[in-house]
Design a protein around this motif. Structure first.
Motif, short mmCIF file in Angstrom:
data_model
loop_
_atom_site.label_atom_id
_atom_site.label_comp_id
_atom_site.label_asym_id
_atom_site.label_seq_id
_atom_site.Cartn_x
_atom_site.Cartn_y
_atom_site.Cartn_z
N GLY A 131 17.20 -0.62 2.44
CA GLY A 131 16.42 -1.19 2.81
C GLY A 131 16.32 -2.93 2.04
O GLY A 131 16.84 -3.06 1.02
N ILE A 132 15.92 -4.14 2.48
CA ILE A 132 15.83 -5.43 1.88
C ILE A 132 14.36 -6.32 1.94
O ILE A 132 14.01 -5.58 2.60
CB ILE A 132 16.42 -5.97 2.65
CG1 ILE A 132 18.38 -5.45 3.34
CG2 ILE A 132 16.76 -8.00 2.16
CD1 ILE A 132 18.43 -6.57 4.03
N SER A 133 14.08 -6.68 0.62
CA SER A 133 12.72 -7.24 -0.04
C SER A 133 12.94 -8.58 -0.44
O SER A 133 13.77 -8.77 -0.86
CB SER A 133 12.05 -6.93 -0.49
OG SER A 133 11.18 -7.46 -0.78
N ASP A 194 8.97 -3.36 12.69
CA ASP A 194 7.66 -3.64 12.57
C ASP A 194 6.89 -5.14 11.95
O ASP A 194 7.73 -5.25 10.93
CB ASP A 194 6.88 -2.91 11.67
CG ASP A 194 5.81 -2.30 11.68
OD1 ASP A 194 4.66 -3.75 12.58
OD2 ASP A 194 4.93 -1.89 11.59
N PRO A 195 6.58 -6.27 12.63
CA PRO A 195 5.71 -7.23 12.64
C PRO A 195 4.75 -6.97 10.90
O PRO A 195 4.94 -8.52 10.10
CB PRO A 195 5.61 -7.95 13.32
CG PRO A 195 5.44 -7.11 14.07
CD PRO A 195 6.05 -6.05 14.04
N GLU A 212 10.32 -7.19 4.37
CA GLU A 212 10.54 -6.62 4.33
C GLU A 212 11.12 -5.49 5.21
O GLU A 212 10.54 -5.71 6.59
CB GLU A 212 9.94 -5.21 3.67
CG GLU A 212 9.23 -6.02 2.32
CD GLU A 212 7.98 -4.60 1.98
OE1 GLU A 212 8.42 -3.60 1.31
OE2 GLU A 212 6.55 -4.91 2.27
N ILE A 213 12.94 -5.26 4.80
CA ILE A 213 13.34 -5.02 6.36
C ILE A 213 13.95 -3.65 5.98
O ILE A 213 14.61 -3.26 5.29
CB ILE A 213 14.81 -5.79 6.67
CG1 ILE A 213 14.23 -7.24 6.93
CG2 ILE A 213 15.23 -5.20 7.92
CD1 ILE A 213 14.97 -8.25 7.05
N TYR A 219 13.26 4.18 3.14
CA TYR A 219 12.42 2.90 2.11
C TYR A 219 10.77 3.07 2.14
O TYR A 219 10.39 3.83 2.85
CB TYR A 219 13.03 2.03 3.65
CG TYR A 219 12.85 0.09 3.10
CD1 TYR A 219 12.80 -0.05 1.94
CD2 TYR A 219 11.09 -0.11 3.74
CE1 TYR A 219 12.77 -1.04 1.41
CE2 TYR A 219 10.73 -1.05 2.39
CZ TYR A 219 11.31 -1.66 1.49
OH TYR A 219 11.28 -3.10 1.22
N THR A 220 10.96 2.85 0.45
CA THR A 220 9.27 2.89 0.70
C THR A 220 9.03 1.23 0.31
O THR A 220 9.92 0.22 -0.07
CB THR A 220 9.58 3.29 -1.31
OG1 THR A 220 10.13 5.02 -0.97
CG2 THR A 220 8.42 3.18 -1.19
N PRO A 221 7.78 0.97 1.26
CA PRO A 221 7.79 -0.38 1.77
C PRO A 221 6.73 -0.85 -0.45
O PRO A 221 5.63 0.25 -0.08
CB PRO A 221 6.20 -0.27 2.44
CG PRO A 221 6.55 0.78 2.88
CD PRO A 221 7.25 1.75 2.02
N ILE A 222 6.60 -1.73 -0.29
CA ILE A 222 6.14 -2.82 -1.03
C ILE A 222 4.65 -2.38 -1.29
O ILE A 222 4.39 -3.08 0.05
CB ILE A 222 6.40 -4.01 -1.52
CG1 ILE A 222 7.80 -3.58 -2.01
CG2 ILE A 222 5.96 -4.35 -2.93
CD1 ILE A 222 8.77 -5.55 -1.51
#
Length: 228
Positions: A131-133, A194-195, A212-213, A219-222
């Motif tokens: 993923g990308i942040s 997801d918005p 975050e994409i 992928y682990t969200p921040i």
């Protein structure tokens, strides 16, 4: 290749580490800044084989960078005129004057003034295979009225899935710049993202817009404590 910082012009700095784009720092969004944002987005998404996202991601980051630079320039404008942003009456007066006076020339002038005062817009890119942040940060505090407006715009964006319908329903809305945040959420939905992965984080002396994409189920969200 280790850390490298290059001064692209008098108002753009690019930080690169080990061939990976880390950050782009500026004081106003010029054509050159737009080109570097686009190049960064293209390089990352091509590498991660998600090139179809390039137009959407570029548009979103540019919008956020313009918002961040304008917020800093508005802060300089308020300081020069001695307006207190925490005073609702003075804030309303200052915003009204700022909108009436704003022009492209003024943007350049106040971009230079923002740099002198140490105000900046920082765009951080982080990416892995999963993923990308991206974070767009400006180092000025936000007024309570602005925080309320941001919440309302994000709520509005959550209610729509279609950009055309959104424009039709908000055609007479004079807050043109404010519609940008709502449009970002609609664009993300259009890409199947997801918005809720878009956040505005308000600190004591900075505002961070984080997107975050996820590109994989791994992928682990921040996590962040005070998102808007």
């Amino acid at each position: 290749m280790g850390k490298e910082t290059s001064e692209i012009s008098d108002h753009i700095k690019l930080h690169v580490e080990n061939g990976k784009i880390l950050s782009l720092k500026t004081h106003r969004v010029s054509k050159s800044v737009e080109e570097h944002i686009k190049e960064a987005v293209e390089r990352i998404l091509d590498r991660l084989t998600h090139s179809t996202l390039i137009p959407t991601l570029y548009t979103i980051i540019k919008e956020l960078a313009i918002n961040a630079c304008k917020a800093n320039q508005k802060r300089v404008f308020f300081e020069e005129r001695g307006y207190d942003m925490s005073n609702p009456t003075e804030y309303a007066q200052g915003v009204r004057e700022y909108k009436e006076m704003f022009s492209e020339e003024m943007s350049n002038e106040f971009g230079a003034k923002a740099k002198k005062k140490g105000y900046y817009c920082l765009i951080n890119f982080n990416y892995t295979d999963t993923g990308i942040s991206i974070e767009v940060i400006n180092n000025t505090p936000i007024a309570k009225q602005e925080e309320k407006a941001i919440r309302e715009r994000l709520e509005k964006g959550m209610a729509y899935d279609d950009i055309a319908q959104f424009y039709m329903d908000n055609a007479d809305n004079t807050e043109g710049a404010g519609l940008g945040l709502a449009l970002i959420l609609i664009m993300l939905k259009g890409e199947g993202i997801d918005p809720n992965f878009f956040r505005i984080i308000i600190g004591e002396d900075s505002t961070t817009a984080r997107l975050e994409i996820p590109l994989s189920k791994h992928y682990t969200p921040i996590r962040q404590s005070k998102p808007v």
